[in-house]
Design a protein around this motif. Structure first.
Motif, PDB file in Angstrom:
ATOM      1  N   VAL A 130      -3.888  19.466  -8.102  1.00  0.00           N
ATOM      2  CA  VAL A 130      -3.680  18.502  -9.191  1.00  0.00           C
ATOM      3  C   VAL A 130      -2.992  17.252  -8.641  1.00  0.00           C
ATOM      4  N   ILE A 131      -1.977  17.451  -7.843  1.00  0.00           N
ATOM      5  CA  ILE A 131      -1.251  16.300  -7.276  1.00  0.00           C
ATOM      6  C   ILE A 131      -2.178  15.480  -6.391  1.00  0.00           C
ATOM      7  N   ARG A 132      -2.960  16.142  -5.555  1.00  0.00           N
ATOM      8  CA  ARG A 132      -3.879  15.427  -4.658  1.00  0.00           C
ATOM      9  C   ARG A 132      -4.924  14.639  -5.449  1.00  0.00           C
ATOM     10  N   LEU A 133      -5.520  15.276  -6.446  1.00  0.00           N
ATOM     11  CA  LEU A 133      -6.552  14.604  -7.253  1.00  0.00           C
ATOM     12  C   LEU A 133      -5.965  13.463  -8.088  1.00  0.00           C
ATOM     13  N   TYR A 134      -4.830  13.713  -8.703  1.00  0.00           N
ATOM     14  CA  TYR A 134      -4.181  12.685  -9.517  1.00  0.00           C
ATOM     15  C   TYR A 134      -3.834  11.477  -8.650  1.00  0.00           C
ATOM     16  N   THR A 135      -3.278  11.745  -7.475  1.00  0.00           N
ATOM     17  CA  THR A 135      -2.908  10.662  -6.563  1.00  0.00           C
ATOM     18  C   THR A 135      -4.138   9.862  -6.146  1.00  0.00           C
ATOM     19  N   ALA A 136      -5.196  10.565  -5.785  1.00  0.00           N
ATOM     20  CA  ALA A 136      -6.435   9.886  -5.360  1.00  0.00           C
ATOM     21  C   ALA A 136      -7.000   9.023  -6.485  1.00  0.00           C
ATOM     22  N   ARG A 137      -7.032   9.549  -7.690  1.00  0.00           N
ATOM     23  CA  ARG A 137      -7.559   8.772  -8.827  1.00  0.00           C
ATOM     24  C   ARG A 137      -6.669   7.583  -9.151  1.00  0.00           C
ATOM     25  N   HIS A 138      -5.381   7.792  -9.084  1.00  0.00           N
ATOM     26  CA  HIS A 138      -4.443   6.697  -9.355  1.00  0.00           C
ATOM     27  C   HIS A 138      -4.636   5.575  -8.338  1.00  0.00           C
ATOM     28  N   LEU A 139      -4.758   5.942  -7.067  1.00  0.00           N
ATOM     29  CA  LEU A 139      -4.950   4.927  -6.027  1.00  0.00           C
ATOM     30  C   LEU A 139      -6.303   4.229  -6.174  1.00  0.00           C
ATOM     31  N   SER A 162       0.824  -1.201   0.000  1.00  0.00           N
ATOM     32  CA  SER A 162       0.000   0.000   0.000  1.00  0.00           C
ATOM     33  C   SER A 162       0.861   1.256   0.000  1.00  0.00           C
ATOM     34  N   ARG A 163       1.887   1.252   0.818  1.00  0.00           N
ATOM     35  CA  ARG A 163       2.790   2.404   0.881  1.00  0.00           C
ATOM     36  C   ARG A 163       3.531   2.579  -0.445  1.00  0.00           C
ATOM     37  N   ALA A 164       3.930   1.482  -1.057  1.00  0.00           N
ATOM     38  CA  ALA A 164       4.621   1.567  -2.345  1.00  0.00           C
ATOM     39  C   ALA A 164       3.685   2.139  -3.409  1.00  0.00           C
ATOM     40  N   ALA A 165       2.418   1.717  -3.393  1.00  0.00           N
ATOM     41  CA  ALA A 165       1.447   2.239  -4.362  1.00  0.00           C
ATOM     42  C   ALA A 165       1.218   3.727  -4.133  1.00  0.00           C
ATOM     43  N   GLN A 166       1.135   4.137  -2.875  1.00  0.00           N
ATOM     44  CA  GLN A 166       0.949   5.561  -2.574  1.00  0.00           C
ATOM     45  C   GLN A 166       2.153   6.372  -3.042  1.00  0.00           C
ATOM     46  N   HIS A 167       3.332   5.843  -2.802  1.00  0.00           N
ATOM     47  CA  HIS A 167       4.552   6.532  -3.221  1.00  0.00           C
ATOM     48  C   HIS A 167       4.600   6.648  -4.747  1.00  0.00           C
ATOM     49  N   CYS A 168       4.284   5.583  -5.432  1.00  0.00           N
ATOM     50  CA  CYS A 168       4.284   5.578  -6.900  1.00  0.00           C
ATOM     51  C   CYS A 168       3.260   6.585  -7.436  1.00  0.00           C
ATOM     52  N   ALA A 202       2.049   9.233  -5.928  1.00  0.00           N
ATOM     53  CA  ALA A 202       2.493  10.594  -5.624  1.00  0.00           C
ATOM     54  C   ALA A 202       3.613  11.026  -6.572  1.00  0.00           C
ATOM     55  N   ARG A 203       4.521  10.099  -6.868  1.00  0.00           N
ATOM     56  CA  ARG A 203       5.622  10.404  -7.790  1.00  0.00           C
ATOM     57  C   ARG A 203       5.083  10.705  -9.188  1.00  0.00           C
ATOM     58  N   GLU A 204       4.132   9.892  -9.652  1.00  0.00           N
ATOM     59  CA  GLU A 204       3.539  10.133 -10.969  1.00  0.00           C
ATOM     60  C   GLU A 204       2.752  11.443 -10.992  1.00  0.00           C
ATOM     61  N   ALA A 205       2.050  11.734  -9.918  1.00  0.00           N
ATOM     62  CA  ALA A 205       1.282  12.980  -9.834  1.00  0.00           C
ATOM     63  C   ALA A 205       2.213  14.180  -9.879  1.00  0.00           C
ATOM     64  N   ASP A 206       3.326  14.076  -9.182  1.00  0.00           N
ATOM     65  CA  ASP A 206       4.304  15.162  -9.171  1.00  0.00           C
ATOM     66  C   ASP A 206       4.883  15.377 -10.573  1.00  0.00           C
ATOM     67  N   ALA A 207       5.196  14.281 -11.258  1.00  0.00           N
ATOM     68  CA  ALA A 207       5.724  14.381 -12.620  1.00  0.00           C
ATOM     69  C   ALA A 207       4.681  14.979 -13.557  1.00  0.00           C
ATOM     70  N   PHE A 208       3.417  14.612 -13.370  1.00  0.00           N
ATOM     71  CA  PHE A 208       2.344  15.167 -14.189  1.00  0.00           C
ATOM     72  C   PHE A 208       2.235  16.669 -13.953  1.00  0.00           C
ATOM     73  N   ALA A 209       2.277  17.069 -12.696  1.00  0.00           N
ATOM     74  CA  ALA A 209       2.177  18.494 -12.364  1.00  0.00           C
ATOM     75  C   ALA A 209       3.377  19.263 -12.906  1.00  0.00           C
ATOM     76  N   ASP A 210       4.527  18.602 -12.972  1.00  0.00           N
ATOM     77  CA  ASP A 210       5.712  19.265 -13.549  1.00  0.00           C
ATOM     78  C   ASP A 210       5.497  19.629 -15.013  1.00  0.00           C
ATOM     79  N   ASP A 211       4.659  18.848 -15.698  1.00  0.00           N
ATOM     80  CA  ASP A 211       4.385  19.118 -17.111  1.00  0.00           C
ATOM     81  C   ASP A 211       3.406  20.272 -17.297  1.00  0.00           C
ATOM     82  N   LEU A 212       2.909  20.816 -16.201  1.00  0.00           N
ATOM     83  CA  LEU A 212       1.969  21.936 -16.242  1.00  0.00           C
ATOM     84  C   LEU A 212       2.586  23.129 -15.494  1.00  0.00           C
ATOM     85  N   PRO A 213       3.603  23.751 -16.085  1.00  0.00           N
ATOM     86  CA  PRO A 213       4.357  24.789 -15.375  1.00  0.00           C
ATOM     87  C   PRO A 213       3.554  26.052 -15.066  1.00  0.00           C
TER      88      PRO A 213
END
Length: 112
Positions: free
Chosen positions: A48-57, A19-25, A27-38
């Motif tokens: 965006v990070i919070r919503l992306y993370t929630a949807r991913h999980l 579960s922790r690994a999935a949350q970390h993954c 969050a990392r993907e959400a952060d990378a996605f947000a980086d693409d939206l400068p």
């Protein structure tokens, strides 16, 4: 501590770590996605990070439930097939044994 308790504890620990690994993954993907939206401001970026993370999980959780359900279906199907195979093998063994016994009883074995 009994072996069952130890196994249950290890399974719980494994679930927690996964579960922790999935949350970390996520969050990392959400952060990378947000980086693409400068152009996002800090508050928007955090949303965006919070919503992306929630949807991913949620997607990961749904996928795991689907895999679990399919796994159970396959287990039941293979159990039924294995039981049918065991019955056929038993029937053929009994038929073969009965045939051999009948041949010996009737004296139909080849003479030497």
């Amino acid at each position: 501590m009994r072996d069952d308790d130890a196994a249950a504890g290890l399974a719980e620990l494994e679930g927690y770590l996964m579960s922790r690994a999935a949350q970390h993954c996520a969050a990392r993907e959400a952060d990378a996605f947000a980086d693409d939206l400068p152009w996002l401001g800090q508050a928007e970026r955090e949303d965006v990070i919070r919503l992306y993370t929630a949807r991913h999980l949620a997607r990961t959780r749904q996928t795991l439930h689907e895999i679990t359900n399919r796994s159970q279906e396959l287990k039941e199907e293979y159990s039924r097939r294995y039981q049918a195979l065991r019955c056929r093998v038993l029937a053929l063994t009994l038929l073969g044994s009965t045939t051999v016994l009948a041949l010996f009883t009737l004296g139909l074995t080849p003479r030497r």
